[in-house]
Design an enzyme around this catalytic site. Structure first.
Site, mmCIF file in Angstrom:
data_model
loop_
_atom_site.group_PDB
_atom_site.id
_atom_site.type_symbol
_atom_site.label_atom_id
_atom_site.label_comp_id
_atom_site.label_asym_id
_atom_site.label_seq_id
_atom_site.Cartn_x
_atom_site.Cartn_y
_atom_site.Cartn_z
ATOM 1 C CD GLU A 58 23.903 -33.613 14.639
ATOM 2 O OE1 GLU A 58 24.701 -32.720 15.018
ATOM 3 O OE2 GLU A 58 24.029 -34.806 14.970
ATOM 4 C CG HIS A 91 19.185 -40.662 23.142
ATOM 5 N ND1 HIS A 91 19.988 -40.241 24.170
ATOM 6 C CD2 HIS A 91 20.025 -40.952 22.109
ATOM 7 C CE1 HIS A 91 21.256 -40.287 23.788
ATOM 8 N NE2 HIS A 91 21.309 -40.700 22.548
#
Lengths: 348, 424
Positions: A71, A140
Site C-alpha cells: 500500500e 476487514h
C-alpha cells in the site's frame, strides 16, 4: 439540499453501489485520458468487490492495472504519477490495509501542494471499502476516517447511496486535492436497517438507487438531508444513515437526518441550520469513540449552537475495542444503542 | 518478564549482535580492509543485458580514474573537455555554495543547512549524464543537481532564508527545494518517500509513450525504509524507466552503515534480489558516476528497465548544521578515506589531460566564491530568517487545498486578528 450538476442528461438505471462506483470510474476514464486505476486485483479480475470490473478490457493495461501488495508503494507511485500529470484512482482493497500507506498519504500527498507552493499536486482519489457488518473480523471492518480528517490537506468523502456514490466519486476524481473515498461495504449491495437478524435487502426499488448512466457530480462539502424533521438532528454518514433512518422510523420520532457525505470539507451550514431548528443533536458513527470524528462534530455543534441546545449532545459509536468477529453485532452501534441515545436526549 | 533460562537445556545461550562502527572519536581510522578494485578492471555489460548476467557488479566497484587520475577501462565515458570542465566547475560551485550557506547558518541568517562535501560527484556528474528534462526525485543532499542544471543560486538562497522571494513561501525547512522548471521534485524531510514517487513518475512516462526517465536518490541508512522496498518492487515489476541511486556515505547522522545492513552485504546487492540491474560505483569518481548514470539512462530509454546504483562515498562533514560528528566518529576518517576527494580527483584528471592547470583552478575557485557571495548579498536583500515575518499571514492558509474551505478561512481570520493585536 443536493446540488447536482448534470452535464449529460441520461435515463436513470437501477444500480447498486458497486455498479454506481464502476459507472463513475467508467465515465471518468472515458472523459479524461489522465485518469488511471490501480490497486491489488483491480485489473483483469476487476477487484475483489468487482468495482473495477470490465475497465481494464475497455481502457487497456496502461490505464487499469494490478499492483504488488504494498500500500505504501501504491500511494507513493500514485503521488509520482500525479506529479507527472496523471489523475490516479488507487484502490486500497480494505481500509484496514491503508496504514502502510499513511506516510505517503499524510507526509506526501496531503502536503505536496503546500510544501511546493503549488508546483506539484497530488490529485488522487483513494478508493477503499470500509466499515463492518459483514463478519470481516478486525482486519476487514474498521472505520479509520478520523485518522484522515485529522490531517490537513486531505479531503474525506463517504457516500451512503448508489446515486451519491457515483456523483461524489466523479467530483472527487475531478478534484485537484487528494481525497479519501471510503465506501461503506455493508451497503454495497443494499441498504441496511441495523437488524442483522433480518433478511438482507438489495437496492431494488430504492429511490436513491436510480442512477443516471452518464456524467453528473455532487459537490464535495455539501451534506444531504436524508430525512427532514423537527424533533432532533442526527448527524451521520455511510452505513449509519440507513441504520439511523430505520430506527427513527421504528420509534416514530420526527428526526432530521443529515447525511454528511463529506467530512472534510464539512457542510457546517447544514449542521448549524438543523441543530438551531431542532435544539437537539445526536451524532452517530461506526468508528471507535475516543477522538472519533464525532468528537469534532460535537465540539463544532457546541461552539456554534450552544444556546439553541435543549439537551446535551450525544454520541453513538462503535466501542473503543478492535472490531470483534463473533461479537460483531454487540460491537456495532445498532438500533438499541441509537434508540437509547435518542430517548436520553429527548427525555425532557 | 518470564526468565526462560531454565529451559535452555544443554545449548549455548543466544547472543544479540548490535553493530558497532570500527572507529570512534580518538581512534586512528584505517580503511585498509575496504576492497578497492583497480580502476578499469570492472567489465561493462551491454546496456540491455539481462540483470541476472551482471550480478557481480553489485559486489564490485566501477572505477574509471586510476591512482594517477587517468581515465581507464571500459567504463571510461570519454568526456569532451567541455563536459569534464563543466562537471568540475559545478562540483566546485556546489562546494563554494555549501561553505557560504553553512557560514550563513552559523551567522544566524537561517535555521538549518546541509552540506554535501565529499559527495559532489554523486549529484553533479549524474545531472550531466541525464537529459535536462529527465525528472529528479532527490533526497536532501543533492543540491548539486540544481547547480549542475545551472539553476539560480539566488533562488536557492531565497529558499534557505525563507525570505520574501522564497517561492516556497517560507513553508519548508531550508534546502527542501522544489524546482519544477529544473525537473527537480519537491524534497521531503521524510526519508525515501521519493523513491516510489520516482517509480510512479517513470511508470506514467512509460505508459504515455514519453521519452523522459526518472532518477531518485536516498542515503544508505534509509534503504531500511519500507518505501525503498516498495519502490524496488514496483520498478522491477513494471520495468520502470528509472534510476535508483543509493548514496552510501557511510553515516546516517550518528548511525554507521552497519545499522542499515552494511556489515553483511553491499547496498547495490539489494537490487539483485529484485532482479534489478545493480551497479556499485566509486562515488568519488565523477567519471564513474557519469558513466554508470549514462549506462542506466540508456538502459531505461531502451525499455530494458530500472538500474540501482550504489554510490560508495564518504560524508566528509556533519549530517547538518545541527550535528557534531566529533561526538561519534573518528576525526581522521575523512582524510583516511581510500577513495579521496571527488573534486581533487577530477581536477588532477583534467590537468593530466592538459586542458586545465592549478592556476586556472585557483582563479575559478576565487571566481566561484565571488559568484556565491554576490548571490548571497542579492538574496539577503529579500530578507533573512527571523528578521520579521516575510510572508503575508494569508499564505499560511493557502495551498493546503486548491480552494480554501470555511474552517481555514475562520482560522485565517483568527490569525489576522492576532496579527493586529500584536501590532504587526
Amino acid at each position: 439540499m443536493s446540488e447536482v450538476i448534470t452535464e449529460t442528461v441520461a435515463d436513470a438505471t437501477q444500480m447498486n453501489m458497486i455498479q454506481a462506483i464502476n459507472s463513475a470510474l467508467d465515465v471518468m476514464m472515458d472523459r479524461d485520458p489522465d485518469v488511471v486505476v490501480m490497486g491489488e486485483d483491480v485489473g483483469f479480475f476487476g477487484g475483489v468487490f468487482r468495482a473495477t470490473a470490465g475497465l481494464q478490457k475497455k481502457y487497456g493495461k496502461n490505464r487499469v492495472f494490478d499492483t504488488p501488495i504494498t500500500e505504501c508503494g501504491i500511494i507513493g507511485v500514485a503521488v509520482g504519477m500525479g506529479a507527472y500529470g496523471l489523475r490516479p484512482v488507487p484502490e486500497i482493497q480494505f481500509a484496514d490495509y491503508i496504514y502502510p500507506a499513511l506516510d505517503q498519504l499524510v507526509s506526501e500527498a496531503a502536503r505536496l501542494r503546500y510544501r511546493s507552493a503549488g508546483e506539484f499536486i497530488a490529485p488522487m482519489t483513494v478508493r477503499s471499502p470500509f466499515g463492518g457488518g459483514i463478519f470481516g473480523g478486525q482486519t476487514h471492518s474498521q472505520s479509520p476516517e478520523g485518522i484522515f480528517t485529522h490531517v490537513s490537506g486531505i479531503k474525506t468523502v463517504i457516500p451512503a447511496t448508489p446515486y451519491d456514490a457515483k456523483g461524489l466519486l466523479i467530483a472527487a476524481i475531478e478534484d485537484n486535492d487528494p481525497t479519501i473515498f471510503f465506501e461503506p461495504k455493508r451497503i454495497y449491495n443494499g441498504p441496511f436497517d441495523g437488524h442483522y437478524d433480518r433478511p438482507s435487502r438489495n437496492w431494488g426499488g430504492h429511490p436513491d438507487a436510480q442512477v443516471p448512466e452518464g456524467y453528473y457530480k455532487i459537490p464535495l462539502g455539501k451534506a444531504r438531508i436524508a430525512r427532514a424533521g423537527e424533533a432532533l438532528t442526527i448527524l451521520c454518514y455511510g452505513t449509519m444513515v440507513h441504520v439511523v433512518a430505520s430506527t427513527v422510523e421504528e420509534m416514530g420520532i420526527d428526526a432530521e437526518i443529515i447525511d454528511l457525505r463529506t467530512l472534510v470539507p464539512l457542510d457546517i451550514e447544514a449542521i448549524e441550520a438543523s441543530v438551531k431548528k431542532t435544539g437537539h443533536c445526536l451524532i452517530v458513527h461506526e468508528a471507535t469513540r475516543t477522538s472519533g470524528f464525532g468528537a469534532e462534530l460535537s465540539a463544532l455543534v457546541q461552539e456554534r449552537c450552544f444556546y439553541y441546545l435543549e439537551a446535551p449532545i450525544e454520541r453513538v459509536t462503535g466501542f473503543d475495542t478492535p472490531y470483534p468477529h463473533s461479537l460483531e453485532w454487540a460491537y456495532f452501534p445498532g438500533p438499541i444503542r441509537i434508540r437509547d441515545a435518542i430517548n436520553k436526549i429527548m427525555k425532557d | 518478564m518470564t526468565d526462560h533460562r531454565d529451559n535452555q537445556r544443554n545449548m549455548p545461550p543466544l547472543t544479540l549482535h548490535v553493530p558497532e562502527p570500527k572507529f570512534r572519536p580518538g581512534d586512528v581510522a584505517d580503511f585498509s580492509d575496504i576492497d578497492v578494485p583497480a580502476a578499469g578492471v570492472t567489465p561493462r555489460p551491454d546496456e540491455t543485458a539481462a540483470a541476472g548476467s551482471m550480478r557481480d557488479l553489485a559486489y564490485g566497484l566501477v572505477r574509471v580514474l586510476d591512482d594517477e587520475a587517468r581515465a581507464v577501462g571500459p567504463w571510461n565515458p570519454n568526456l569532451s573537455p567541455d563536459v569534464a570542465l563543466k562537471i568540475l566547475r559545478s562540483m566546485a560551485l556546489t562546494r563554494a555554495f555549501d561553505e557560504r550557506m553553512f557560514r550563513a547558518q552559523r551567522q544566524g541568517k537561517t535555521s538549518f543547512y546541509m552540506k554535501c562535501t565529499g559527495e559532489e560527484a554523486v549529484a553533479v556528474a549524474a545531472a550531466h549524464a541525464l537529459a535536462s528534462d529527465d525528472m529528479c526525485f532527490p533526497s536532501y543532499r543533492q543540491q548539486g543537481l540544481l547547480i549542475a542544471r545551472d539553476w539560480s543560486l539566488v533562488d536557492m538562497m531565497n529558499q534557505i532564508y525563507s525570505n520574501r522571494a522564497d517561492r516556497m513561501k517560507g513553508r519548508q525547512l531550508p534546502i527542501m527545494y522544489s524546482v519544477r522548471d529544473a525537473g527537480f521534485f519537491s524534497i521531503s524531510g521524510n526519508l525515501t518517500t521519493q523513491w516510489p514517487q520516482a517509480v510512479g513518475w517513470a511508470m506514467a512516462s512509460a505508459a504515455r509513450g514519453d521519452t523522459r526517465i526518472a532518477a531518485t536518490w536516498c542515503g544508505e541508512g534509509s534503504t531500511a525504509e519500507g518505501d525503498f522496498h516498495s519502490a524496488c518492487t514496483f520498478a522491477s515489476v513494471y520495468r520502470a524507466p528509472v534510476i535508483l541511486n543509493i548514496v552510501n556515505n557511510q553515516w546516517a547522522i550518528s548511525s554507521f552503515s552497519g545499522f542499515a545492513g552494511g556489515e553483511n552485504t553491499t547496498f547495490a546487492a539489494r537490487g539483485v534480489g529484485y532482479g534489478i540491474a545493480s551497479l556499485r560505483v566509486d562515488g568519488n569518481d565523477a567519471l564513474a558516476v557519469y558513466a554508470a548514470t549514462r549506462w542506466a539512462a540508456d538502459r531505461a530509454r531502451s525499455n530494458a528497465g530500472p538500474t540501482l546504483i550504489e554510490h560508495f562515498t564518504y560524508r566528509a562533514e556533519g549530517h547538518s548544521t545541527s550535528d557534531d560528528p566529533g561526538q561519534y566518529r573518528s576525526a581522521d576518517e575523512g582524510s583516511a578515506w581510500p577513495l579521496g576527494d571527488p573534486i581533487a580527483r577530477l581536477k588532477a584528471h583534467v590537468i593530466g589531460l592538459g586542458i586545465w592547470d592549478e592556476e586556472r583552478q585557483a582563479a575559478m575557485d576565487l571566481e566561484l566564491a565571488s559568484i556565491v557571495k554576490d548571490a548571497a548579498r542579492e538574496a539577503e536583500k529579500n530578507g533573512i530568517l527571523g528578521h520579521g515575518m516575510h510572508q503575508p499571514f494569508e499564505t499560511m492558509f493557502e495551498d493546503v487545498f486548491e480552494d480554501m474551505p470555511w474552517h481555514l478561512k475562520e482560522q485565517l481570520d483568527m490569525a489576522l486578528g492576532e496579527k493586529k493585536a500584536a501590532g504587526l
